[in-house]
Structures are given as structure tokens and as C-alpha cells.
Design a protein around this motif. Structure first.
Motif, mmCIF file in Angstrom:
data_model
loop_
_atom_site.group_PDB
_atom_site.id
_atom_site.type_symbol
_atom_site.label_atom_id
_atom_site.label_comp_id
_atom_site.label_asym_id
_atom_site.label_seq_id
_atom_site.Cartn_x
_atom_site.Cartn_y
_atom_site.Cartn_z
ATOM 1 N N PHE A 167 -2.751 -4.904 -5.382
ATOM 2 C CA PHE A 167 -3.071 -4.878 -3.952
ATOM 3 C C PHE A 167 -3.200 -6.303 -3.416
ATOM 4 N N VAL A 180 -5.018 -1.562 -9.611
ATOM 5 C CA VAL A 180 -4.785 -1.385 -8.175
ATOM 6 C C VAL A 180 -5.257 -2.617 -7.410
ATOM 7 N N ALA A 230 0.832 -1.207 0.000
ATOM 8 C CA ALA A 230 0.000 0.000 0.000
ATOM 9 C C ALA A 230 0.864 1.253 0.000
ATOM 10 N N VAL A 270 -9.914 0.258 -2.200
ATOM 11 C CA VAL A 270 -9.214 0.618 -3.435
ATOM 12 C C VAL A 270 -9.665 1.985 -3.944
#
Length: 490
Positions: free
Chosen positions: A288, A284, A166, A225
Motif C-alpha cells: 500500500f 498489505v 488499492a 488496511v
């Protein structure tokens, strides 16, 4: 189980292609085929298949034909020479419900376009700038441990790698919701695997308990997100220089150069177009999830293996004491920590987080001497190849020393491939390897780990190779505050 190079001799490749339907395999259930054996013990079953049938064997999952490849030349053909003849298999097709058209699930020109736009964030020079943030996250986690306490170490590794991905990839400080995020990820992964092995899969609208849980998990992850994207858009507008990086709490070298900043600013070199909000979300979400899960599992398996091999653990501690003393590791230390690298490579060999790759043929294709039909799935397992007795002495033993003297250069391509290969090789392979090396050094210089007797640690082959019940350990401090080695370190 009989150990050997296994199976019948490879057919002559000089003649016309042979029908893959004639490839032998174990008998299966009349309706389900080999789904039951795969569900019960996928790793043991595939190992037995390799040892019995050799380079290639035929399985059946319901009506689907599945072929296990255990020959590095065949694997190279699929991944490097003929990738256009395949798409990702059913598991990752089903994962699109969560990941959208991220790098793991997208195909064709969409995949190539997104990879071009994301590649700069993963160049070696850029990745090296993340090293300090990685070590800082490890140090912060370890500061909260108490000498002799019991910890669910596998969850700790998930937590620290989640925070690292992150912060370094998205310039975002994960709040105190990591357990909720972890539960959501678990729910999604388990559902994808269940759907993959199900002979009959209910439609997405079917109101089952699992479907409701998955939909809630997706909402949880989407909330995180989209919050990351929104905060980054706001920060990007306000960011004028390095000073604003400190204001946003970003690690050194990350401001304006993290993956999310690049995604928001990237333009395709061929047509000048940028990514839509939906495309950014998919990338993402993919990074992630995939960007922390695999490294967390690699670290968990490393502590598990070291706890059962005290000689290797002592050798690792001796190297860290000699090179680091009582300070945290840095990027510049890694060339002087060769045994750390050996330990990580051996952990990824025995218990690779990415334990299998599945590709579905989108056209009739010849691999080796065999002609496969459109719709056939070819299964290539890192777990099988990394333990292949033809290429590794004592293949089931944990021997980090085997990687000394450039042993890796003696292996044929695709005998050892923890990050896949070809045009779809893991884009974050350098990031993941650097992270694993630095975190092993950061934790092991200060702590040693004693595995508890219960629960028994069992590999669970989902999308990644996880410990089924987690890994619970007692942590012991190796150094006192004055820097002297604690007697408990042995």
C-alpha cells in the motif's frame, strides 16, 4: 565540483583482502561524522564523495561506519553474490514499526516464504490484466482538470497511484480520504529518516510530539488496511464468479486474482501453511505504501523534466498523436510507443524514486578487495550510478533518446538499477513500469504541463526521492472535444 571518473585506482584483488578501515573518505565532525553533510545535501555530498574518492569511500554516522560503493561489480557482489551476508540498513529496520515483517523489512526465511507466496500476483501475465484499471484511473482524474488551472500535480500523482494500487492489488475503492492517508504516510516517512540520522534516538515510549504524531499516523493507516482486509474477507466468502466482481466494483481481471485474494488463500508450497492476519496486514501495508509512492514520484519527476525540455515534450506528443489520436492508450499500444518508454527510463535515471540502497553486514565479508566488518553499512546509490560519467555521456542532461537502439543492453549490470537487484529486487517492478508508461501516455496525450516559478522544485531524499515542496503546475488541454489539437499545445 570537478567532474571525472574520480578517486584513486582500485586496489589489486589478487592479494589477501584489505582492511576496509583504510578506505579514505572526507573529513567529518569529531562526534557526528558526516551526519550534518548528509542532512544538508545528501545528493550533492554523495556526488562529491564519488567524484573525489572513486569506487568506494568511507563515511561515519556517529559511531557507525558507512561505505559508499560506486562500482557496479561491487554492487553486484552485495546484491546478487553475497546477499546472505547482509540485512537491510537502519532506515528499514526502523520502518518495521510501521511495515512489520513486510517484504521491504523482513529477512531470511520469513522474506523468502512471503515472496514465494506473493510472486504469482506479480507475474507478467497477471500484471498485464491491470492495464485497463490503470488507464481508467488516469482518465477519471484528468476529467476533473480545467484548462489553464493550477494544480499540485505531485499530489495528484500520489492520489491516482494510491487509487490504482488499492483497486488492482486489493480490489478496494479508496474513499475520499486520500489526503488524510497521504499526510499519514508523510509523517511516517519523515520520522523514519529523522530517526535514521539521529546520533541518539529516544525510545519508542518517549512521549515526544513526533512520536505522538507517528503513532496517530500508524493508527490511521492501520484503520484503512484492516478495513481493506475485512472487506476482502467478506467479499471472498460471497464471491462465486465473474458476476460478483462487477457487484464489488472490481476492475476486469482482478476479482479473485488480486494480491489480497492471493494472500488470504495462499499456502506455502513447502509446508502448506497460510499467512496469519498479522502477516497479511504487514504485506498489505508494505504494498500500500511502497506500491504507490515510488510510481507517483517517478511521474512527478517526469512532468518536471518534460516541462523544462520542450523538444522532448514535443517529440512525446507527436508520438502519442500519431499512435493514439484522440483515444486512451491500451496495453497493446505500448510496443508502438517507444519514446514513452525512453522518457520513463530517462526520468528514472536522473531522478530515481528509489535513490539509494543500504545494507548492513551481519558478518565479516569481503567485497572487491576489501574486508568489511560485521555492523558496517554499505551504501549503493542509484542516483550516483545513474549519473556516473564513466557510463553516461552528459550524465546530468535529460536525453530520452539515449535509450534508443537497445542502449540499456550495453550497460554493465548495476549501472542502471532503478528497482534494485538480486533476490530482493522489487517484486512490483513490472507493475510499476507498466503503470508509469500507461499513465505518461494517458495524461500527456490530453494535457501538457507548465511548471510554476514558485516554489522552486528541489529533490528531497527521504526513503524515496520526493519533490520537497511538491510540484505545482498549470495544466493545459492539448485537444478540444472535437479531437483537433489545441493551439496552446505548441
Amino acid at each position: 565540483m570537478t567532474r571525472g571518473t574520480g578517486g584513486p585506482a582500485t586496489p589489486d584483488r589478487s592479494g589477501p583482502p584489505l582492511d576496509a578501515g583504510h578506505i579514505p573518505g572526507p573529513p567529518g565532525h569529531w562526534l557526528l561524522g558526516h551526519v550534518g553533510a548528509f542532512r544538508t545535501d545528501a545528493l550533492g555530498f554523495l556526488t562529491q564523495v564519488r567524484d573525489t574518492y572513486g569506487d568506494v569511500a568511507q563515511l561515519r554516522f556517529g559511531r557507525r561506519r558507512v561505505f559508499v560503493l560506486a562500482n557496479p561489480a561491487y554492487i553486484r557482489e552485495v546484491l546478487v553474490e553475497k546477499p546472505g551476508a547482509f540485512r537491510k540498513d537502519r532506515a528499514l529496520q526502523l520502518a518495521r514499526r510501521v511495515l512489520g515483517d513486510g517484504l521491504l523489512t523482513s529477512e531470511g526465511e520469513t522474506h523468502r516464504r512471503h515472496r514465494r507466496m506473493m510472486q504469482p500476483a506479480f507475474h507478467a501475465r497477471q500484471v498485464s490484466r491491470y492495464a485497463d484499471a490503470m488507464v481508467e484511473a488516469a482518465e477519471r482524474l484528468a476529467e476533473g482538470w480545467r484548462d489553464g488551472e493550477e494544480r499540485l500535480l505531485s499530489r495528484d500523482m500520489m492520489d491516482v497511484t494510491l487509487r490504482i494500487i488499492a483497486r488492482t492489488m486489493f480490489g478496494y475503492q479508496v474513499p475520499e480520504e486520500t489526503e488524510e492517508i497521504g499526510r499519514a504516510i508523510d509523517t511516517v516517512i519523515e520520522a523514519v529518516i529523522a530517526d535514521t540520522l539521529a546520533p541518539v534516538r529516544p525510545p519508542d515510549w518517549w512521549p515526544s510530539r513526533r512520536r505522538r504524531a507517528v503513532n496517530q499516523a500508524i493508527r490511521t493507516l492501520d484503520g484503512v488496511v484492516y478495513r481493506i482486509i475485512g472487506q476482502r474477507r467478506k467479499a471472498s466468502e460471497a464471491m462465486a464468479g465473474p458476476e460478483s466482481a462487477a457487484d464489488e466494483g472490481l476492475p476486469t481481471g482482478v476479482a479473485g486474482g488480486d494480491l489480497l485474494s492471493m494472500l488470504l488463500a495462499a499456502r506455502d508450497e513447502t509446508d502448506g501453511s497460510g499467512m496469519t492476519d498479522a502477516e497479511v496486514r504487514d504485506q498489505v501495508m508494505t504494498i500500500f505504501l511502497a506500491g504507490h509512492e515510488t510510481t507517483a514520484n517517478t511521474l512527478s519527476w517526469t512532468w518536471h523534466l518534460l516541462a523544462h525540455h520542450p523538444e522532448a515534450e514535443r517529440k512525446l506528443h507527436a508520438e502519442l498523436d500519431r499512435v493514439l489520436g484522440d483515444r486512451a492508450p491500451t496495453l497493446d499500444d505500448l510496443p508502438h510507443l517507444p519514446y514513452v518508454t525512453c522518457v520513463v527510463r530517462e526520468s528514472m535515471r536522473l531522478l530515481p524514486a528509489a535513490w539509494t540502497l543500504g545494507y548492513e553486514a551481519v558478518e565479516d565479508v569481503t567485497i572487491g578487495p576489501w574486508r568489511f566488518r560485521r555492523g558496517d553499512t554499505l551504501l549503493m546509490s542509484q542516483y550516483l550510478m545513474h549519473r556516473h560519467p564513466k557510463y553516461f555521456e552528459e550524465p546530468d542532461a535529460f536525453l530520452p533518446e539515449r535509450w534508443e537502439n537497445d542502449f540499456i543492453k550495453t550497460l554493465p549490470p548495476f549501472v542502471y538499477f532503478p528497482f534494485g537487484g538480486g533476490p530482493r529486487v522489487c517484486i512490483g517492478n513490472q507493475f510499476a513500469l507498466l503503470e508509469a508508461q500507461l499513465l505518461v501516455a494517458a495524461f500527456a496525450r490530453r494535457w501538457r504541463f507548465e511548471e510554476l516559478a514558485e516554489p522552486i522544485v528541489v529533490p528531497q531524499p527521504l526513503i524515496t526521492l520526493r519533490p520537497r515542496y511538491g510540484i505545482r503546475m498549470r495544466v493545459w488541454a492539448r485537444h478540444t472535444s472535437g479531437g483537433a489539437q489545441d493551439a496552446s499545445a505548441g
